[in-house]
Structures are given as C-alpha cells and as structure tokens.
Design a protein around this motif. Structure first.
Motif, PDB file in Angstrom:
ATOM      1  N   LEU A 217       2.078   0.891 -11.699  1.00 16.81           N
ATOM      2  CA  LEU A 217       3.247   1.794 -11.847  1.00 16.81           C
ATOM      3  C   LEU A 217       2.896   3.226 -11.517  1.00 16.81           C
ATOM      4  O   LEU A 217       3.707   3.985 -10.857  1.00 16.81           O
ATOM      5  CB  LEU A 217       3.545   1.856 -13.248  1.00 16.81           C
ATOM      6  N   THR A 218       1.627   3.990 -11.936  1.00 14.82           N
ATOM      7  CA  THR A 218       1.444   5.020 -11.818  1.00 14.82           C
ATOM      8  C   THR A 218       1.389   5.265 -10.122  1.00 14.82           C
ATOM      9  O   THR A 218       1.774   6.369  -9.621  1.00 14.82           O
ATOM     10  CB  THR A 218       0.198   5.681 -12.146  1.00 14.82           C
ATOM     11  N   GLY A 219       0.841   4.397  -9.451  1.00 13.66           N
ATOM     12  CA  GLY A 219       0.702   4.465  -7.864  1.00 13.66           C
ATOM     13  C   GLY A 219       2.177   4.616  -7.404  1.00 13.66           C
ATOM     14  O   GLY A 219       2.597   5.432  -6.374  1.00 13.66           O
ATOM     15  N   LEU A 220       3.036   3.618  -7.889  1.00 14.83           N
ATOM     16  CA  LEU A 220       4.512   3.433  -7.188  1.00 14.83           C
ATOM     17  C   LEU A 220       5.268   4.702  -7.628  1.00 14.83           C
ATOM     18  O   LEU A 220       6.074   5.150  -6.898  1.00 14.83           O
ATOM     19  CB  LEU A 220       5.199   2.329  -8.079  1.00 14.83           C
ATOM     20  N   ALA A 221       5.162   5.431  -8.756  1.00 18.55           N
ATOM     21  CA  ALA A 221       5.641   6.633  -9.148  1.00 18.55           C
ATOM     22  C   ALA A 221       5.308   7.718  -8.194  1.00 18.55           C
ATOM     23  O   ALA A 221       6.277   8.469  -7.817  1.00 18.55           O
ATOM     24  CB  ALA A 221       5.286   7.079 -10.658  1.00 18.55           C
ATOM     25  N   ILE A 222       4.197   8.027  -7.780  1.00 20.56           N
ATOM     26  CA  ILE A 222       3.973   8.970  -6.856  1.00 20.56           C
ATOM     27  C   ILE A 222       4.715   8.475  -5.664  1.00 20.56           C
ATOM     28  O   ILE A 222       5.280   9.581  -4.895  1.00 20.56           O
ATOM     29  CB  ILE A 222       2.621   8.705  -6.272  1.00 20.56           C
ATOM     30  N   LEU A 223       5.047   7.374  -5.104  1.00 22.14           N
ATOM     31  CA  LEU A 223       5.980   7.135  -3.897  1.00 22.14           C
ATOM     32  C   LEU A 223       7.224   7.061  -4.302  1.00 22.14           C
ATOM     33  O   LEU A 223       8.207   6.951  -3.202  1.00 22.14           O
ATOM     34  CB  LEU A 223       5.338   5.808  -3.568  1.00 22.14           C
TER      35      LEU A 223
ATOM     36  N   VAL B 163       1.922  10.078   1.879  1.00 22.96           N
ATOM     37  CA  VAL B 163       1.163   9.092   1.065  1.00 22.96           C
ATOM     38  C   VAL B 163       1.596   7.743   1.481  1.00 22.96           C
ATOM     39  O   VAL B 163       2.442   7.584   1.988  1.00 22.96           O
ATOM     40  CB  VAL B 163       1.979   8.969  -0.458  1.00 22.96           C
ATOM     41  N   ALA B 164       0.430   7.033   1.766  1.00 21.93           N
ATOM     42  CA  ALA B 164       0.760   5.786   2.129  1.00 21.93           C
ATOM     43  C   ALA B 164       0.017   4.623   0.940  1.00 21.93           C
ATOM     44  O   ALA B 164      -0.864   5.181   0.250  1.00 21.93           O
ATOM     45  CB  ALA B 164       0.229   5.455   3.409  1.00 21.93           C
ATOM     46  N   MET B 165       0.444   3.371   1.043  1.00 20.61           N
ATOM     47  CA  MET B 165      -0.078   2.543   0.130  1.00 20.61           C
ATOM     48  C   MET B 165      -0.447   1.352   0.745  1.00 20.61           C
ATOM     49  O   MET B 165       0.131   0.602   1.574  1.00 20.61           O
ATOM     50  CB  MET B 165       1.133   2.271  -1.082  1.00 20.61           C
ATOM     51  N   VAL B 166      -1.727   0.595   0.145  1.00 16.92           N
ATOM     52  CA  VAL B 166      -2.005  -0.829   0.361  1.00 16.92           C
ATOM     53  C   VAL B 166      -2.108  -1.648  -0.481  1.00 16.92           C
ATOM     54  O   VAL B 166      -2.429  -1.210  -1.776  1.00 16.92           O
ATOM     55  CB  VAL B 166      -3.342  -0.440   1.008  1.00 16.92           C
ATOM     56  N   PHE B 167      -1.457  -2.623  -0.419  1.00 12.61           N
ATOM     57  CA  PHE B 167      -0.920  -3.572  -1.633  1.00 12.61           C
ATOM     58  C   PHE B 167      -2.103  -4.570  -1.688  1.00 12.61           C
ATOM     59  O   PHE B 167      -2.955  -4.798  -0.936  1.00 12.61           O
ATOM     60  CB  PHE B 167       0.509  -4.096  -1.536  1.00 12.61           C
ATOM     61  N   GLN B 168      -1.939  -5.159  -3.035  1.00  9.24           N
ATOM     62  CA  GLN B 168      -2.829  -6.104  -3.407  1.00  9.24           C
ATOM     63  C   GLN B 168      -3.049  -7.640  -2.268  1.00  9.24           C
ATOM     64  O   GLN B 168      -4.211  -7.826  -2.077  1.00  9.24           O
ATOM     65  CB  GLN B 168      -2.563  -6.604  -4.764  1.00  9.24           C
ATOM     66  N   ASP B 169      -1.895  -8.020  -2.230  1.00  6.84           N
ATOM     67  CA  ASP B 169      -1.783  -9.156  -1.465  1.00  6.84           C
ATOM     68  C   ASP B 169      -1.426  -9.244   0.014  1.00  6.84           C
ATOM     69  O   ASP B 169      -0.234  -8.959   0.290  1.00  6.84           O
ATOM     70  CB  ASP B 169      -1.184 -10.484  -2.109  1.00  6.84           C
ATOM     71  N   PRO B 170      -2.441  -9.047   1.011  1.00  4.63           N
ATOM     72  CA  PRO B 170      -2.005  -8.735   2.545  1.00  4.63           C
ATOM     73  C   PRO B 170      -1.036  -9.850   2.845  1.00  4.63           C
ATOM     74  O   PRO B 170      -0.284  -9.618   3.709  1.00  4.63           O
ATOM     75  CB  PRO B 170      -3.285  -8.395   3.114  1.00  4.63           C
ATOM     76  N   THR B 171      -1.195 -11.136   2.515  1.00  2.00           N
ATOM     77  CA  THR B 171      -0.448 -11.902   3.168  1.00  2.00           C
ATOM     78  C   THR B 171       0.946 -11.900   2.754  1.00  2.00           C
ATOM     79  O   THR B 171       2.100 -12.380   3.296  1.00  2.00           O
ATOM     80  CB  THR B 171      -0.867 -13.541   2.547  1.00  2.00           C
ATOM     81  N   THR B 172       1.358 -11.162   1.553  1.00  2.45           N
ATOM     82  CA  THR B 172       2.625 -11.030   1.177  1.00  2.45           C
ATOM     83  C   THR B 172       3.198  -9.630   1.549  1.00  2.45           C
ATOM     84  O   THR B 172       4.499  -9.257   1.497  1.00  2.45           O
ATOM     85  CB  THR B 172       3.043 -11.319  -0.290  1.00  2.45           C
ATOM     86  N   SER B 173       2.246  -8.870   1.933  1.00  3.91           N
ATOM     87  CA  SER B 173       2.819  -7.283   2.220  1.00  3.91           C
ATOM     88  C   SER B 173       2.892  -7.088   3.695  1.00  3.91           C
ATOM     89  O   SER B 173       3.565  -6.007   3.844  1.00  3.91           O
ATOM     90  CB  SER B 173       1.691  -6.129   1.523  1.00  3.91           C
ATOM     91  N   LEU B 174       2.948  -8.044   4.511  1.00  3.47           N
ATOM     92  CA  LEU B 174       3.213  -7.842   5.675  1.00  3.47           C
ATOM     93  C   LEU B 174       4.435  -8.822   5.910  1.00  3.47           C
ATOM     94  O   LEU B 174       4.483  -9.848   5.537  1.00  3.47           O
ATOM     95  CB  LEU B 174       2.058  -8.123   6.712  1.00  3.47           C
ATOM     96  N   ASN B 175       5.484  -8.191   6.852  1.00  4.29           N
ATOM     97  CA  ASN B 175       6.731  -9.083   7.085  1.00  4.29           C
ATOM     98  C   ASN B 175       6.464 -10.328   8.004  1.00  4.29           C
ATOM     99  O   ASN B 175       5.833 -10.259   8.868  1.00  4.29           O
ATOM    100  CB  ASN B 175       7.651  -8.113   7.616  1.00  4.29           C
ATOM    101  N   PRO B 176       6.677 -11.482   7.217  1.00  5.53           N
ATOM    102  CA  PRO B 176       6.291 -12.483   7.898  1.00  5.53           C
ATOM    103  C   PRO B 176       7.147 -12.985   9.268  1.00  5.53           C
ATOM    104  O   PRO B 176       6.896 -13.851  10.018  1.00  5.53           O
ATOM    105  CB  PRO B 176       6.597 -14.014   7.123  1.00  5.53           C
TER     106      PRO B 176
END
Ligand code: SF4
Lengths: 314, 620
Positions: free
Chosen positions: B343-349, B386-399
């Motif tokens: 949440l802290t990370g998302l708040a920055i964005l 600011v940029a963010m890298v998410f936990q699950d790469p298979t769901t954070s890239l648009n299929p």
C-alpha cells in the motif's frame, strides 16, 4: 493467422454437410405430396406419374439427396414448386435486404452494448451501473417486433422522421437506405445490445481488477487509454467468443422484424414457403442461412484469435 | 427480495387470470361487434376494442391462458426430449454421443426461428404444433446441459464405485446423477420459459403460431400491426403483458442462478464484518523524526491511509509512516503480508483505488510534493519519475499484446519517441535486462515467456523512461527459486547503472539483505524499526525484527523463512491500542498498551524497551 483460417474452414465442411442432410431429410418429411400440390386434384394419373418422374421423386431418397447436393455445391438450389423461379435467384435477390438489416443491427448492438457495459463496469454499483443493468434486464424482455411497432408509432407515424415501411437498397440511395434500415435495426438490435452489455460489464469488471491494468496505470498511461486499449481488448475476448451466437439470433430476429416494416427479405420468403410447403425453397433458405452463420463464425473466430494470442495455433 | 416479490406477483396474477379467465373477463374474447371496432379505452371497454370490435381486455385475459399453456407445453417437451437424450449420450458416449452432438451443433447454427419455421412446415401451424416445434428447438439446450453434467459426474469416483457394487446402469444414472443436474436444470428451465414466451409471440405474430381468432398476445400484436396508424394503443396491452411476464421469469431466473451459485460458494468462510476501529491516539507531529539528507529522492512524511467505505467508519490501514530514500540507495520495506508495504508503494504512485484514501502526510519526490497532484500531473509523474515492478510478472503484463509493444507503447506515449525509435530502444532495453535474442523476444506474447523472462520484461518496461525511483513489489516471490537470484542480481546491476533510488518491498529479510542498503521493518500499518542492513542483522532491536531474523534458516538464506513468530498480523480495524505487536510479543510489559513512538536517529525503533533515551529526556 492463415493457418487459423484454414483450420476453421476445414472444420466447417462437416457442419455444412450435416446441415444439408438434416434439411433434406426434414423437408422430405413434409406431409404433402408436391405433385399433388402442383397439379391439384385435377391432373390425370399419367400426368401425376410424369411429373413425379420429371422431378425425380420416383428415385430413392439417398439418390435424390446426392443429386440435390451435387447441384447445391454448384450453386443451384433447385426450382420453386410454385413460382418456377430458381431458388438461388429468389434467395440471392432477398439476401442483401436481410443481410444489411442484420449487419446494421449487429453494429448498433455492439456499439450500444459495449458502451453501456463499459460505463457500467467503470463504477460498479453507481447510478450508471444500475441504469445499465436495469436497461439490459428490460431489453432482454422486450420482443423485437413489438419494439419495432412502437418505434413506428413514434418516429414514423407520429414524428414522420423515418418511413414506416419499405426498404431502399444501398446501391439505389445510401441515405434512403440508412433511413429505411434505422428503425428496423434499432428494434432488432435492442435485445442483443442488452445481452452484449451484460457480458461486457461482467468481463470488464473482472479485467479491471487484473494486475496488468494497475501496471499500465503505474507506467503513467492515461486512464482512458488503459480502459479503452488495455482493458477493453481483454474484456472483449469472452464477448467475441459468443458474438456469432448473438448474430445468429439477430438473423433469425430479422425474419420477424421484416414483417413489421413490410420489408421484402428472407423472412417473407420463408413465411410464404411454409404456407405453400415449397420444399426446395425451404431447403435453400436453411442452407443459405447456415452458410451465413458459418461465415459469421469464421469472422468472429479470426477476431477472437487476434484479441486472444493464446487461441492462436503455434 | 423486492425483485422476487415483484416477479412472483406478476406471475401469480398471470396464473390466476389464466385459470379464472372464464369468470373474470368482461366479454367473450371472440364476440365481434363491428359497430364498435378500433375503440380507444373507455368505461365499457377498459382497454378498447380491436378491428372486429372484440374487447381487448378479455382477449388479453384469455391470452394469459394461452401463454401459460404454450410455455408449459413447449418447456415440458424440451425437457422430455432434451434430458433423456442428454443422459443417454452422456452416459454411453462413443458414436451415439458423436452423432447426436453433431446434429445438435448443426441445429444451433441455424437461427432458432428458422428451425421452428421448418418444423411448422412439416407439422402445420397452430398452438400445439408450434409448441412442439419450440419444444424441439429448445431441447438442445437441455440436452447439452444434461450431457455436460453427466460427463462430469461420470468421472466421479462414486459412480465407479457404484458400478463395482453391481448397481444397474439405470440406477447409477438416476441415483447419482439426477441430484446434481437438478439445480442447473431449474435455472435453465426458467431461462427457457422466457425464451419460449418471446418465440411464441414472434411465431404468432408472423402468423405461424397460434391461429386467429384464438386470442394470444402474439396474434393480438399481429392485429395491432395492421392498424398502427389508426389505433396505436392496440399494441400496448399485449406488449406490456409479454414484457412483464418475460421480465418476471428472467428476474426469477437470475435470482435462482445467483442463489444456486451462492450455495456452492457457501463452503468458503463469509467475509468478516467490518471490525470496530481502534481509536487512534492523537500524536505529536514530531512523532517520527527523520534526519533530512541532501541527496534525497523520496521522502514520505507521516503518511496515514484509511479504508473509506461509504456509510462505514474509516478504518486505518497505514498510520504515521515516514520514509526517505537517497539517490542510488535501496530501501527494503520488510514485513509479513498485511503489514501495509505494498500500500505504501501504491500510495507513492497515487494508485490506491477507490476505497483507500490518504488522510494525512506528504510524499515528496525530488523535493516536489506529489501526493496532492491532479490526475494529469500524476500520470506525468508515473512511469517517468516513479515506476513499479509487480509481484507476478505473468499477470502484470497484458496478455493481449506482445511484450515488445508494451514497452514501446510506454516509450512512445511517455517519451514521445517515434514508432521506429521506440522499437529500437525496446530491443535495447530487452537486451539490457539480460534476455538473449532480444529483437525476436520482443515479438513474443507474455504467455510464451517463462516467469523469470516475463519479470525481466516488466523490469525493462519500468526502466524505459529512466525513473528516479523504482518500486519493486516482491519481484522475486512468484519466481522459481533458481531464477530469484538472477533477478536480484539484475536489480543490483541496474541500480548501479541507472543510479536511481529503489524501494524494495519483500517479506523475506534474506532477500532484502541481498539488495538493500537500509531496511524499514513494517508491522500492522506502521514502521517499527529502520536501520542499515548490517546494523539490523547484527543487532535487531524490535522484537518483531528479531522474530523475522530468527525465522531465517541458517546457512542457506534462499529458502522461505520458517514461521517462528506464532500468530499473524492483525487485520486493519482489529489493531490493539498501544503497540500493535503486543499480542505476539514475548517481551510485552504493561507500558506496551500505551501508544509507542518511533524514536532514534540513525536507527529508529518503536518499542518500549528502546524508549529510554527519549523518556529520560521527557522526565528530566
Ligand atoms: S512495545 Fe511491548 S509489545 Fe510492543 S514490541 Fe515492544 S515489548 Fe513487545
């Protein structure tokens, strides 16, 4: 992509064959004897026998089927029992009418359905969402021909904005064509747009919760771009998967809605053929409609493949 | 509930009218009176008269009877044909199944009304014949449904075990399969009833269903259509009747489907009701002093975030979080899940979403406040600064898009690159994050890449605009253990090269130790300890930090930590007053029930046992 098309086309051949067998055997079940229908009570026994022979009706059913199919693949669907016109000609003459009605209503249904579905999904439980959901529930309960009648009463009889009846071919006058298909297409497209709106909404709600949507936003892409490009492309996948079904329903609905607007399309042809038990005409109509549905399926399959990379053969 | 009441009332009235039509209808529905044809509603004829002077209300009431008979007949026929055949082919399988299913496929590829028309051509028009046609038409959906359930159930162990015992095939079918079919069958039946009503009206309207002079809603509309310009009201009563009936049936169907769906979901525990909010103690602004540094990239000051549901009390999820990250520095944000790191990370964005709201504090990036920017300005900051890298790469890239196009898109939109330049730069970036044959891989879709590969792509995309801060949210958690180290190495390399500040969110202290310079330990929405990595590992002060550390397996630090600390992070709204860790703490004393500030300079701790310096200062 070519491979996908080839695969799909090949898969459609058996379907068309089965449909042709079905239509042929079903219409062979017709209770009346076409010879009696044509000659009436009057003809002599010899005349009856002669006609029967000429029509090939003395042959066993599988022979008749083979003959019919042989001609059908060459585009000859036989001759009407009554007007002695070629079935192919009769159908082809009406086809553009029904086709433009179906296509235009499909366009309306997709545009309205997608817009309403997206608007509803953006803010679940909001006023827009409730209105869209209510509208969709209502839209699926309204008979298309009744909606057509009401549109005629308001916009044709009352306001005189559109003609109440008739159809103008696109080739004659595009603007008159548009005026003549607008009301019928709206009437026809209503329930399909309701169904599409429901599907888009539920798909979109799911997609908007996906990580890749948040990731695209985190990358600084604008809200509208993320919704319209990143989310909608994915949300349309399940919608397109059942779109050919919706269009099949529209094609059937067109047969009825044509009657409201006195449009001389395939519907009128079909109703006349039933009344007169015109076997070749019915067979031809069914076959042409299935061919249409199959073509639509092919197109939606290709779009599906474009939207959903996982569906492509590798 | 209101919906159910409405639908039930409509259908109840429909049934009553159908049964009592002979008694309640004011006129004989067939009685003609040409003298009073096409009348508008009046006291004598409440709904007016039709072209032959017949009373519309009476015809409408008799139409109810026809509607009930018609739908009952067609639905029953559809069930009687569809269910047994579905049962049979589902159970037998093989050729039977293949042939029937091909026929069904062919049938559903013909528009329904055309199928009905052909069947009516064979049987002839009329109420019962048209309903047989519709029954055959709609049987396909029952057939497919039943077959599907049978196929699923057939594989179930209990069917096989019943066969072993020697039960006859019929008994297996009926005893085991029927209860499982019943719920979806009921839903399908309501759906069919609505569809039959509409189809019957349509067929009667085009003159192939119920034949005049019999009164059905469809034939009434047929009449109305002919006299639209003389008396449009004729179309209203039958139309409204059809709509109300279909609407009620569909609504009931929706409710049934939902409740049956819920019946399945009921096994899952119900969501806990929103708990009471622990009262927040007023705190001094100087609660968490942070020494200011000159090369600071990010500074979060006294951040508060709450869950703000409309009509409910606000529940705090982040309280008083202050952090700072310098250029080229990596700060690890460590804690169990539920501690508020992400949440802290998302708040920055500025990506907290509709339910979460920032109520206090400030976020400054490169000295500029970004927490109160408007949407447009915020979009300009995201990705570029600011940029963010998410936990699950298979769901954070648009299929739906190739990975290359997803990077190129950012370059074009954010950096204004031309398509050609964006493509070239994309390949460079993909190459930079260590993916061989970059140009070729750019054409791949996310599902064609391994998790590690996809995460490299996500990293490349995040770095595409040279952000000054990179937030990495558990970027290795979803990956195979073997590739985790490679990705961590990549992060370290990239930071050396790009010189950005990095916020590394993880639950794993060992991972944090690997890439971070400093670590902030979070617990239940607040920072409980911050320190340089070495200092933290050498001398963990907060009991929670100690717990996390002792959970690390000795030697191999790559394995997931053992759950040494009993219990779990309390959910927001159930936080104890005072120290939020007190329920799980082994050093708990009475003073822990008071609100504890974060104290210290180089290293800060939020625990009574480390308040001494400050306490002394206050007491003296
Ligand atoms: S303040 Fe008390 S309960 Fe909290 S961590 Fe320290 S000792 Fe444990």
């Amino acid at each position: 992509m070519l491979r996908l098309v080839a695969q799909r086309v090949l898969a459609l051949v058996p379907l068309l064959l089965i449909v042709s067998v079905l239509t042929f055997s079903f219409t062979s079940l017709l209770p009346s004897d076409p010879v009696d229908l044509i000659l009436g009570e009057s003809g002599t026994q010899e005349q009856h026998d002669m006609l029967r022979k000429r029509m090939g009706l003395d042959q066993p059913v599988q022979v008749r089927y083979a003959a019919w199919l042989g001609k059908a693949v060459r585009g000859d669907l036989g001759t009407s029992f009554f007007s002695s016109v070629s079935v192919t000609d009769a159908v082809l003459q009406r086809l553009p009418v029904t086709l433009s009605l179906t296509a235009f209503s499909a366009l309306i249904a997709i545009v309205v359905g997608v817009a309403a579905g997206v608007a509803a999904a953006l803010k679940p439980q909001s006023l827009a969402d409730r209105l869209a959901t209510l509208g969709a529930t209502f839209g699926q309960a309204v008979p298309n021909f009744w909606f057509g009648l009401i549109l005629v009463a308001i916009f044709a009889v009352g306001l005189r904005w559109f003609p109440a009846t008739g159809f103008v071919r696109f080739s004659e006058s595009p603007s008159d064509w548009l005026r003549s298909v607008t009301l019928p297409s709206i009437a026809l497209g209503l329930s399909a747009s309701a169904a599409i709106a429901r599907q888009v909404r539920s798909a979109m709600v799911g997609v908007l919760q996906q990580d890749y949507i948040r990731a695209a936003r985190a990358q600084g892409l604008s809200r509208s771009r993320v919704i319209l490009r990143h989310a909608l492309t994915n949300a349309m996948v399940p919608v397109v998967a059942v779109l050919s079904f919706q269009i099949t329903v529209l094609l059937g609905g067109a047969l009825v809605v044509e009657q409201v607007f006195s449009i001389n399309g395939l519907g009128t042809l079909a109703i006349g053929a039933v009344r007169q038990q015109d076997i070749p005409m019915l067979q031809g109509l069914v076959l042409v409609m299935v061919a249409l549905v199959v073509a639509v399926q092919l197109i939606t399959d290709i779009i599906y493949g474009l939207l959903n990379p996982k569906a492509r053969p590798s | 509930m209101l919906i159910v009441a409405f639908a039930a009332t409509v259908l109840g009235v429909l049934f009553l009218l159908a049964v009592l039509a002979d008694w309640v209808s004011p006129y004989d529905p067939l009685q003609q009176d040409l003298m009073s044809a096409l009348q508008w509603p009046s006291s004598a004829h409440w709904l007016g008269t039709d072209d032959l002077g017949r009373d519309v209300l009476s015809r409408l009431i008799y139409g109810c009877r026809i509607a009930v008979i018609a739908t009952a007949e067609a639905t029953a026929i559809a069930l009687v044909i569809g269910v047994p055949i579905g049962l049979f082919i589902g159970y037998r399988g093989g050729w039977w199944d293949w042939i029937v299913m091909r026929v069904v496929e062919a049938l559903v590829s013909i528009p329904g009304i055309m199928v009905a028309i052909v069947i009516i051509a064979i049987l002839g028009p009329g109420l019962h014949r048209a309903m047989i046609a519709l029954g055959i038409l709609f049987s396909t959906s029952f057939l497919r449904l039943t077959r599907g359930v049978v196929l699923a159930e057939r594989e179930e162990v209990y069917v096989r075990s019943a066969r072993v015992v020697g039960a006859s095939e019929t008994r297996i079918l009926l005893r085991h399969i029927f209860p499982n079919i019943a719920p979806p069958l009921i839903v399908q039946t309501t759906l069919t009833v609505g569809a039959v009503l509409l189809a019957e009206a349509g067929l009667s309207f085009i003159g192939l269903g119920i034949q005049p002079p019999q009164a059905s809603w469809g034939t009434m509309l047929n009449t109305a259509a002919a006299f639209m310009d003389l008396n449009w009201f004729l179309a209203i009563p039958p139309g409204v009747a059809i709509i109300l009936t279909v609407l009620s049936v569909n609504l009931l169907g929706d409710v049934l489907r939902d409740s049956i769906g819920r019946g399945i979901a009921a096994a899952a525990p119900p969501p806990a009701s929103a708990p009471r909010v622990a009262p927040l103690l007023a705190r001094a602004p100087s609660d968490s002093p942070q020494s200011s540094r000159s090369d600071e990239m990010l500074r979060i000051e006294a951040l508060d975030i709450v869950i703000a549901m409309p009509g409910a009390t606000e529940i705090p999820v982040i309280t008083d979080v202050s952090l700072a990250i310098a250029k080229g520095e990596t700060l690890g944000l460590v804690g169990e899940s539920g501690s508020g790191k992400t949440l802290t990370g998302l708040a920055i964005l500025g990506l907290l979403g509709p339910v979460l709201r920032m109520t206090h504090g400030s976020i400054r990036l490169n000295g500029r406040a970004i927490h109160d920017l408007d949407q447009k300005a915020l979009e300009a900051v995201r990705g570029s600064e600011v940029a963010m890298v998410f936990q699950d790469p298979t769901t954070s890239l648009n299929p739906a898009f190739t990975v290359g196009s997803q990077i190129a898109e950012v370059l074009r939109i954010k950096n204004g690159l031309s398509a050609e330049d964006a493509r070239r730069r994309t390949v460079q970036l993909i190459d930079r994050v260590g993916i061989p044959r970059a140009a070729e891989r750019a054409q791949a879709y996310p599902h064609e890449l391994s998790g590690g590969m996809a995460q490299r792509i996500a990293i490349a995309r995040a770095l595409s605009c040279n952000p000054s801060l990179l937030i990495a949210d558990e970027p290795t958690t979803a990956l195979d253990v073997t590739v985790q180290q490679e990705i961590l190495d990549l992060f370290r390399d990239l930071q050396d090269e790009f010189g950005m500040a990095m916020m590394f969110v993880t639950h794993d202290l060992a991972v944090a130790a690997d890439v971070c310079n400093r670590i902030a330990v979070m617990y239940a929405g607040e920072v409980v300890e911050t320190a340089e990595v070495d200092a933290l590992f050498a001398d963990p002060r907060h009991p929670y930090t100690r717990g996390l550390l002792s959970a690390l397996p000795q030697g191999s630090s790559r394995n997931p930590p053992l759950p040494i600390i009993p219990g779990s992070v309390p959910r927001p709204g159930t936080w104890p007053t005072g120290c939020r860790f007190q329920n799980r703490c082994d050093r708990r004393v009475e003073a822990c029930e008071a609100r504890i500030p974060l104290v210290g300079a180089e290293r800060m701790v939020r625990c009574v046992h480390y308040q001494n310096a400050r306490l002394k200062a206050v007491l003296s």
